[in-house]
Design an enzyme around this catalytic site. Sequence first.
Site, PDB file in Angstrom:
ATOM      1  N   GLN A  41       6.373  -2.891  -4.287  1.00 52.85           N
ATOM      2  CA  GLN A  41       7.272  -2.348  -3.277  1.00 52.85           C
ATOM      3  C   GLN A  41       8.598  -3.107  -3.183  1.00 52.85           C
ATOM      4  O   GLN A  41       9.574  -2.565  -2.677  1.00 52.85           O
ATOM      5  CB  GLN A  41       6.580  -2.343  -1.908  1.00 52.85           C
ATOM      6  CG  GLN A  41       5.390  -1.393  -1.877  1.00 52.85           C
ATOM      7  CD  GLN A  41       4.703  -1.348  -0.526  1.00 52.85           C
ATOM      8  OE1 GLN A  41       3.797  -2.127  -0.277  1.00 52.85           O
ATOM      9  NE2 GLN A  41       5.116  -0.450   0.343  1.00 52.85           N
ATOM     10  N   HIS A  61       7.282   7.261 -13.560  1.00 53.05           N
ATOM     11  CA  HIS A  61       8.076   7.636 -14.734  1.00 53.05           C
ATOM     12  C   HIS A  61       7.609   8.953 -15.349  1.00 53.05           C
ATOM     13  O   HIS A  61       8.422   9.708 -15.878  1.00 53.05           O
ATOM     14  CB  HIS A  61       8.024   6.511 -15.792  1.00 53.05           C
ATOM     15  CG  HIS A  61       8.697   5.249 -15.338  1.00 53.05           C
ATOM     16  ND1 HIS A  61       8.389   4.007 -15.842  1.00 53.05           N
ATOM     17  CD2 HIS A  61       9.661   5.032 -14.405  1.00 53.05           C
ATOM     18  CE1 HIS A  61       9.131   3.083 -15.238  1.00 53.05           C
ATOM     19  NE2 HIS A  61       9.901   3.693 -14.363  1.00 53.05           N
ATOM     20  N   ARG A  99       3.152 -13.346   3.581  1.00 54.04           N
ATOM     21  CA  ARG A  99       2.110 -12.677   2.790  1.00 54.04           C
ATOM     22  C   ARG A  99       2.802 -11.821   1.736  1.00 54.04           C
ATOM     23  O   ARG A  99       3.554 -10.903   2.066  1.00 54.04           O
ATOM     24  CB  ARG A  99       1.243 -11.788   3.703  1.00 54.04           C
ATOM     25  CG  ARG A  99       0.237 -11.007   2.925  1.00 54.04           C
ATOM     26  CD  ARG A  99      -0.628 -10.043   3.740  1.00 54.04           C
ATOM     27  NE  ARG A  99      -1.362  -9.246   2.783  1.00 54.04           N
ATOM     28  CZ  ARG A  99      -1.618  -7.960   2.883  1.00 54.04           C
ATOM     29  NH1 ARG A  99      -1.278  -7.273   3.940  1.00 54.04           N
ATOM     30  NH2 ARG A  99      -2.250  -7.333   1.909  1.00 54.04           N
ATOM     31  N   HIS A 145      -2.483  -5.590  -4.787  1.00 45.23           N
ATOM     32  CA  HIS A 145      -1.954  -4.636  -3.803  1.00 45.23           C
ATOM     33  C   HIS A 145      -1.521  -3.379  -4.561  1.00 45.23           C
ATOM     34  O   HIS A 145      -0.334  -3.106  -4.712  1.00 45.23           O
ATOM     35  CB  HIS A 145      -0.798  -5.269  -3.023  1.00 45.23           C
ATOM     36  CG  HIS A 145      -0.409  -4.547  -1.762  1.00 45.23           C
ATOM     37  ND1 HIS A 145      -0.292  -5.180  -0.543  1.00 45.23           N
ATOM     38  CD2 HIS A 145      -0.110  -3.243  -1.512  1.00 45.23           C
ATOM     39  CE1 HIS A 145       0.063  -4.306   0.395  1.00 45.23           C
ATOM     40  NE2 HIS A 145       0.190  -3.116  -0.178  1.00 45.23           N
ATOM     41  N   ASN A 189      -5.882  -5.587  -1.123  1.00 42.02           N
ATOM     42  CA  ASN A 189      -5.262  -4.955   0.032  1.00 42.02           C
ATOM     43  C   ASN A 189      -5.801  -3.542   0.186  1.00 42.02           C
ATOM     44  O   ASN A 189      -5.798  -2.752  -0.759  1.00 42.02           O
ATOM     45  CB  ASN A 189      -3.746  -4.855  -0.176  1.00 42.02           C
ATOM     46  CG  ASN A 189      -3.081  -4.096   0.966  1.00 42.02           C
ATOM     47  OD1 ASN A 189      -3.008  -4.607   2.083  1.00 42.02           O
ATOM     48  ND2 ASN A 189      -2.639  -2.871   0.707  1.00 42.02           N
ATOM     49  N   GLU A 190      -6.272  -3.212   1.366  1.00 49.12           N
ATOM     50  CA  GLU A 190      -6.681  -1.853   1.714  1.00 49.12           C
ATOM     51  C   GLU A 190      -7.472  -1.160   0.608  1.00 49.12           C
ATOM     52  O   GLU A 190      -7.026  -0.151   0.037  1.00 49.12           O
ATOM     53  CB  GLU A 190      -5.459  -1.016   2.116  1.00 49.12           C
ATOM     54  CG  GLU A 190      -4.747  -1.621   3.310  1.00 49.12           C
ATOM     55  CD  GLU A 190      -3.738  -0.685   3.974  1.00 49.12           C
ATOM     56  OE1 GLU A 190      -3.546   0.433   3.474  1.00 49.12           O
ATOM     57  OE2 GLU A 190      -3.163  -1.083   4.996  1.00 49.12           O
ATOM     58  N   ASN A 330      -5.854  -4.645   8.417  1.00 46.53           N
ATOM     59  CA  ASN A 330      -4.566  -3.960   8.453  1.00 46.53           C
ATOM     60  C   ASN A 330      -4.732  -2.795   9.415  1.00 46.53           C
ATOM     61  O   ASN A 330      -5.612  -1.942   9.198  1.00 46.53           O
ATOM     62  CB  ASN A 330      -4.215  -3.370   7.080  1.00 46.53           C
ATOM     63  CG  ASN A 330      -3.794  -4.425   6.076  1.00 46.53           C
ATOM     64  OD1 ASN A 330      -3.851  -5.622   6.351  1.00 46.53           O
ATOM     65  ND2 ASN A 330      -3.372  -3.969   4.907  1.00 46.53           N
ATOM     66  N   TYR A 332      -2.608   0.069  12.142  1.00 47.01           N
ATOM     67  CA  TYR A 332      -1.326   0.613  12.605  1.00 47.01           C
ATOM     68  C   TYR A 332      -1.470   1.586  13.767  1.00 47.01           C
ATOM     69  O   TYR A 332      -0.561   1.729  14.559  1.00 47.01           O
ATOM     70  CB  TYR A 332      -0.642   1.376  11.455  1.00 47.01           C
ATOM     71  CG  TYR A 332      -0.113   0.502  10.344  1.00 47.01           C
ATOM     72  CD1 TYR A 332      -0.940   0.039   9.319  1.00 47.01           C
ATOM     73  CD2 TYR A 332       1.227   0.159  10.309  1.00 47.01           C
ATOM     74  CE1 TYR A 332      -0.442  -0.751   8.301  1.00 47.01           C
ATOM     75  CE2 TYR A 332       1.745  -0.629   9.283  1.00 47.01           C
ATOM     76  CZ  TYR A 332       0.912  -1.079   8.277  1.00 47.01           C
ATOM     77  OH  TYR A 332       1.422  -1.867   7.275  1.00 47.01           O
ATOM     78  N   GLU A 400      -1.647  -6.795   8.520  1.00 47.14           N
ATOM     79  CA  GLU A 400      -0.544  -5.822   8.541  1.00 47.14           C
ATOM     80  C   GLU A 400      -0.561  -5.071   9.858  1.00 47.14           C
ATOM     81  O   GLU A 400      -1.629  -4.645  10.325  1.00 47.14           O
ATOM     82  CB  GLU A 400      -0.673  -4.772   7.425  1.00 47.14           C
ATOM     83  CG  GLU A 400      -0.073  -5.167   6.125  1.00 47.14           C
ATOM     84  CD  GLU A 400      -0.148  -4.058   5.077  1.00 47.14           C
ATOM     85  OE1 GLU A 400       0.011  -2.871   5.417  1.00 47.14           O
ATOM     86  OE2 GLU A 400      -0.375  -4.407   3.905  1.00 47.14           O
TER      87      GLU A 400
HETATM   88  C1  BGC Z   1       0.095  -0.689   2.891  1.00 47.02           C
HETATM   89  C2  BGC Z   1       1.544  -0.978   2.639  1.00 47.02           C
HETATM   90  C3  BGC Z   1       2.376   0.179   3.156  1.00 47.02           C
HETATM   91  C4  BGC Z   1       2.177   0.273   4.655  1.00 47.02           C
HETATM   92  C5  BGC Z   1       2.971   1.387   5.326  1.00 47.02           C
HETATM   93  C6  BGC Z   1      -0.178  -0.096   4.246  1.00 47.02           C
HETATM   94  O1  BGC Z   1      -1.107   0.914   4.130  1.00 47.02           O
HETATM   95  O2  BGC Z   1      -0.695  -1.814   2.641  1.00 47.02           O
HETATM   96  O3  BGC Z   1       1.720  -1.184   1.273  1.00 47.02           O
HETATM   97  O4  BGC Z   1       3.716   0.071   2.825  1.00 47.02           O
HETATM   98  O5  BGC Z   1       0.826   0.529   4.926  1.00 47.02           O
HETATM   99  O6  BGC Z   1       2.616   2.634   4.831  1.00 47.02           O
END
Ligand code: BGC
Length: 495
Positions: A41, A61, A99, A145, A189-190, A330, A332, A400
């Site tokens: 990223q 690509h 991180r 990741h 990661n995830e 992680n 959100y 996260e």
């Molecule tokens: C991921 C990140 C991503 C973020 C926002 C997470 O699921 O680990 O790579 O950018 O969420 O979408």
Amino acid sequence: MYADLFLTLLFSVLLCKEATCATNQTFPNYFKFGVATASYQVEGAWNEDGKGENIWDHLCHTNPDFVDDRSNGDIACDSYHKYKDDVAMLKDLGVDFYRFSLSWSRLIPLGLAGSPVNQAGIDYYKNLIQELVNNNIEPLVTIFHWDLPETLQEYGGFPNPEIEEHFAYYARVVFKNFGDSVKYWLTFNEPLQTCHEGYGIGFTAPGYKSSGLAEYKCTHTLIKAHARAYHVYDEEFRTQQQGYVGIAPDTYWYEPASGSVSDQEAAERALQFTYGWFANPIFNGNYPSVMIERIDERSKLQGFASSRLPKFTDEEVEYIKGTHDFLAINAYSTLYVQAKEEEVDTAVISYDSDLNVDTFFDDSWEESASSWLRVVPWGMRKLLNWLSKTYNHPEIFITENGVSDTGGLNDDRRINYYREYLSNVLEAILDDGVNVTRYTAWSLMDNFEWARGYTEKYGLYSVNFDDPGRPRTSKASASYYSSVISSKCLVDNCE
Ligand code: BGC
């Protein structure tokens, strides 16, 4: 900038309703704040200095339409060349740790066990780590990741059990080269997104659609690969390096849509099918029983000779169990969960039908720029309590948390998000006794947001992707976060 921040804080303190007022208590002294990024990223330099191709290079690509704005991570934030600027930003923020993730194909271009290691890749990460250490910023390193070397995808990717061997080789290379300075490691990661989105519904690379089949094989290999890496560390490096190893699964908080038993069971099942899928084998041994029972039963009804959910042998259960030094999460957002009719449609083979719940957002929840993310701060506190209770009160790292918008430096909504989520983290610690010791904001700067390209922004710093120099500019949220880090306080005046 500071005058703006003062006004924002004053405004929010005056306007906040009681239920959403940020707490004015302070974070404990031991609590650490950080920010996160990931190699594909931010790094760019996709084919420089011997780096091999990975599945995101390949996908972007060969199928540019996969990404909303037809962009890619070829240059991204150009962190490969600008890592010193990144560290200067980290220093300005005052974070305790950074991180970031390692690019497997930058370090081992072919990805294969025994294949050559790319010295330029080793040098890049050594330089980055040294720059962090020189500035008193602790590195917290994610080994994987999402950017699998393309060669390994050609061997079938994660559904192929051989990936375990290749990952063990890779993990050994990174512990050996970076373990003197890196004390905190995340293997994956995830993993849910690697397998569900990558091999189940095809939303991320490699874009396979084999839900309820390859995605279960993917997680089976991935969990074994995690355990292998943990044991490699334990047996070959821990005594000398004295570090800590974990994994970072993600989940929503799943809130029952009603007080009915069926909705409560559905919400718990959703947690087990997401977080528990990985954490249960690693913390308690084996997949959650609700997954085993449901997938076994459905597979039988669908005429499969054996369960679509692969089995761990007794030895494997023991080998995997306990491979954690902390719990990482992680998180959100939140979803409401409602039970569905329990009728098995033998023609439908998918993870969703194995789980069999309805999920939805409340219309009143504030939207972000990402369709999957609504702002629900109280869900964080509930999730932390659930994790603590379910996994026997471990030390918890939030690896996260963050929110997207479509751009702009006056990102008041991001400030509100951080303030309200952190307030719930603080209440979980101080009022509920949950042992959270780290918080990681996603993300240090705007970056390549996978299939959304550069259309969604999560950064504390903005990056001008039209300028070849990729200049970075701090947003209002950067000053807010930096004031939280230095004061350990969320409002302008803590008790
Ligand atoms: C991921 C990140 C991503 C973020 C926002 C997470 O699921 O680990 O790579 O950018 O969420 O979408």
